[in-house]
Design a protein around this motif. Structure first.
Motif, PDB file in Angstrom:
ATOM      1  N   ALA A 191       0.832  -1.209   0.000  1.00  0.00           N
ATOM      2  CA  ALA A 191       0.000   0.000   0.000  1.00  0.00           C
ATOM      3  C   ALA A 191       0.868   1.262   0.000  1.00  0.00           C
ATOM      4  O   ALA A 191       0.528   2.255  -0.647  1.00  0.00           O
ATOM      5  CB  ALA A 191      -0.932  -0.004   1.211  1.00  0.00           C
ATOM      6  N   THR A 192       2.000   1.213   0.682  1.00  0.00           N
ATOM      7  CA  THR A 192       2.918   2.354   0.692  1.00  0.00           C
ATOM      8  C   THR A 192       3.544   2.559  -0.680  1.00  0.00           C
ATOM      9  O   THR A 192       3.692   3.698  -1.142  1.00  0.00           O
ATOM     10  CB  THR A 192       4.006   2.156   1.775  1.00  0.00           C
ATOM     11  N   ILE A 193       3.904   1.472  -1.347  1.00  0.00           N
ATOM     12  CA  ILE A 193       4.430   1.596  -2.713  1.00  0.00           C
ATOM     13  C   ILE A 193       3.375   2.226  -3.618  1.00  0.00           C
ATOM     14  O   ILE A 193       3.685   3.115  -4.421  1.00  0.00           O
ATOM     15  CB  ILE A 193       4.883   0.229  -3.257  1.00  0.00           C
ATOM     16  N   ALA A 194       2.124   1.802  -3.489  1.00  0.00           N
ATOM     17  CA  ALA A 194       1.042   2.393  -4.292  1.00  0.00           C
ATOM     18  C   ALA A 194       0.875   3.875  -3.960  1.00  0.00           C
ATOM     19  O   ALA A 194       0.705   4.700  -4.862  1.00  0.00           O
ATOM     20  CB  ALA A 194      -0.268   1.643  -4.049  1.00  0.00           C
TER      21      ALA A 194
ATOM     22  N   TRP B 213      -4.493   3.560   1.841  1.00  0.00           N
ATOM     23  CA  TRP B 213      -3.292   3.501   2.678  1.00  0.00           C
ATOM     24  C   TRP B 213      -3.647   3.742   4.149  1.00  0.00           C
ATOM     25  O   TRP B 213      -3.136   3.041   5.028  1.00  0.00           O
ATOM     26  CB  TRP B 213      -2.257   4.514   2.209  1.00  0.00           C
ATOM     27  N   LEU B 214      -4.524   4.704   4.408  1.00  0.00           N
ATOM     28  CA  LEU B 214      -4.938   4.954   5.792  1.00  0.00           C
ATOM     29  C   LEU B 214      -5.656   3.744   6.379  1.00  0.00           C
ATOM     30  O   LEU B 214      -5.462   3.408   7.553  1.00  0.00           O
ATOM     31  CB  LEU B 214      -5.825   6.200   5.856  1.00  0.00           C
ATOM     32  N   ALA B 215      -6.468   3.073   5.574  1.00  0.00           N
ATOM     33  CA  ALA B 215      -7.155   1.864   6.048  1.00  0.00           C
ATOM     34  C   ALA B 215      -6.150   0.756   6.331  1.00  0.00           C
ATOM     35  O   ALA B 215      -6.250   0.067   7.352  1.00  0.00           O
ATOM     36  CB  ALA B 215      -8.185   1.398   5.022  1.00  0.00           C
ATOM     37  N   ALA B 216      -5.180   0.577   5.440  1.00  0.00           N
ATOM     38  CA  ALA B 216      -4.157  -0.455   5.648  1.00  0.00           C
ATOM     39  C   ALA B 216      -3.338  -0.152   6.904  1.00  0.00           C
ATOM     40  O   ALA B 216      -3.055  -1.053   7.704  1.00  0.00           O
ATOM     41  CB  ALA B 216      -3.237  -0.553   4.426  1.00  0.00           C
ATOM     42  N   LEU B 217      -2.985   1.115   7.093  1.00  0.00           N
ATOM     43  CA  LEU B 217      -2.232   1.502   8.290  1.00  0.00           C
ATOM     44  C   LEU B 217      -3.064   1.273   9.542  1.00  0.00           C
ATOM     45  O   LEU B 217      -2.587   0.690  10.521  1.00  0.00           O
ATOM     46  CB  LEU B 217      -1.812   2.975   8.186  1.00  0.00           C
ATOM     47  N   GLY B 218      -4.322   1.721   9.500  1.00  0.00           N
ATOM     48  CA  GLY B 218      -5.191   1.552  10.667  1.00  0.00           C
ATOM     49  C   GLY B 218      -5.432   0.093  11.016  1.00  0.00           C
ATOM     50  O   GLY B 218      -5.375  -0.294  12.190  1.00  0.00           O
ATOM     51  N   LEU B 219      -5.681  -0.730  10.002  1.00  0.00           N
ATOM     52  CA  LEU B 219      -5.886  -2.158  10.268  1.00  0.00           C
ATOM     53  C   LEU B 219      -4.603  -2.822  10.758  1.00  0.00           C
ATOM     54  O   LEU B 219      -4.655  -3.730  11.592  1.00  0.00           O
ATOM     55  CB  LEU B 219      -6.417  -2.849   9.011  1.00  0.00           C
ATOM     56  N   SER B 220      -3.465  -2.377  10.268  1.00  0.00           N
ATOM     57  CA  SER B 220      -2.187  -2.924  10.729  1.00  0.00           C
ATOM     58  C   SER B 220      -1.950  -2.578  12.192  1.00  0.00           C
ATOM     59  O   SER B 220      -1.558  -3.439  12.990  1.00  0.00           O
ATOM     60  CB  SER B 220      -1.032  -2.383   9.880  1.00  0.00           C
ATOM     61  N   VAL B 221      -2.201  -1.326  12.548  1.00  0.00           N
ATOM     62  CA  VAL B 221      -2.043  -0.901  13.943  1.00  0.00           C
ATOM     63  C   VAL B 221      -3.036  -1.648  14.828  1.00  0.00           C
ATOM     64  O   VAL B 221      -2.677  -2.130  15.913  1.00  0.00           O
ATOM     65  CB  VAL B 221      -2.216   0.629  14.072  1.00  0.00           C
ATOM     66  N   ALA B 222      -4.281  -1.756  14.383  1.00  0.00           N
ATOM     67  CA  ALA B 222      -5.289  -2.469  15.168  1.00  0.00           C
ATOM     68  C   ALA B 222      -4.911  -3.935  15.349  1.00  0.00           C
ATOM     69  O   ALA B 222      -5.060  -4.491  16.432  1.00  0.00           O
ATOM     70  CB  ALA B 222      -6.660  -2.364  14.490  1.00  0.00           C
ATOM     71  N   THR B 223      -4.388  -4.538  14.295  1.00  0.00           N
ATOM     72  CA  THR B 223      -3.973  -5.943  14.378  1.00  0.00           C
ATOM     73  C   THR B 223      -2.846  -6.108  15.384  1.00  0.00           C
ATOM     74  O   THR B 223      -2.868  -7.019  16.207  1.00  0.00           O
ATOM     75  CB  THR B 223      -3.528  -6.448  12.990  1.00  0.00           C
TER      76      THR B 223
END
Length: 158
Positions: free
Chosen positions: A47-50, A92-102
């Motif tokens: 997601a960061t690359i995108a 990207w914000l969703a991927a970051l948020g889900l990563s932090v939540a996980t």
């Protein structure tokens, strides 16, 4: 230019591959928590690359358009390409948020060995992140396909 080739087609392919892949991974993380524990680093990386590739694509595309000349098809392609950026930011914000939540959930359970009730805000945050993942993922993928199609028309029609 990059090794004598226009940078735009090279960078665009990173966005074309990474955005749908990040969308798939983020949506998978949103609906399958067991997969999220294993996939979050890879999904966040893609997601960061995108997120980096889309603005680079826009900038390099504007430079290429000045070089080859502005036509109606090129202008339509530019407009559609710019529509991808808000979706990739949301994704990207969703991927970051889900990563932090996980990571938070995994660390909390391993430290406290608790499977008790979660705070009310946790469920609300996850619901918002799931909605963001769907909007960013589906919308971004559709926007990339539309921009790619108009770019192909601009290249191969004229």
């Amino acid at each position: 230019m990059f090794f004598g080739l226009p940078l735009h087609p090279l960078v665009v392919h990173a966005a074309v591959v990474c955005l749908p892949l990040a969308a798939l991974g983020t949506i998978l993380m949103a609906f399958w928590p067991a997969a999220a524990r294993r996939l979050w680093p890879a999904v966040l990386f893609v997601a960061t690359i995108a997120l980096v590739a889309v603005p680079l694509s826009i900038t390099s595309g504007e430079t290429l358009a000045h070089t080859v000349g502005e036509t109606e098809l090129v202008e339509a392609h530019e407009e559609q390409g710019e529509q991808v950026l808000p979706f990739v930011i949301v994704l990207w914000l969703a991927a970051l948020g889900l990563s932090v939540a996980t990571r938070y959930i995994h660390r909390r359970r391993s430290i406290f060995q608790s499977t008790g009730p979660r705070p009310w805000w946790h469920a609300a945050a996850v619901i918002v992140l799931v909605i963001m993942a769907l909007i960013g993922g589906v919308g971004g993928t559709v926007a990339v396909v539309r921009a790619g199609h108009s770019g192909a028309q601009a290249v191969w029609t004229e």
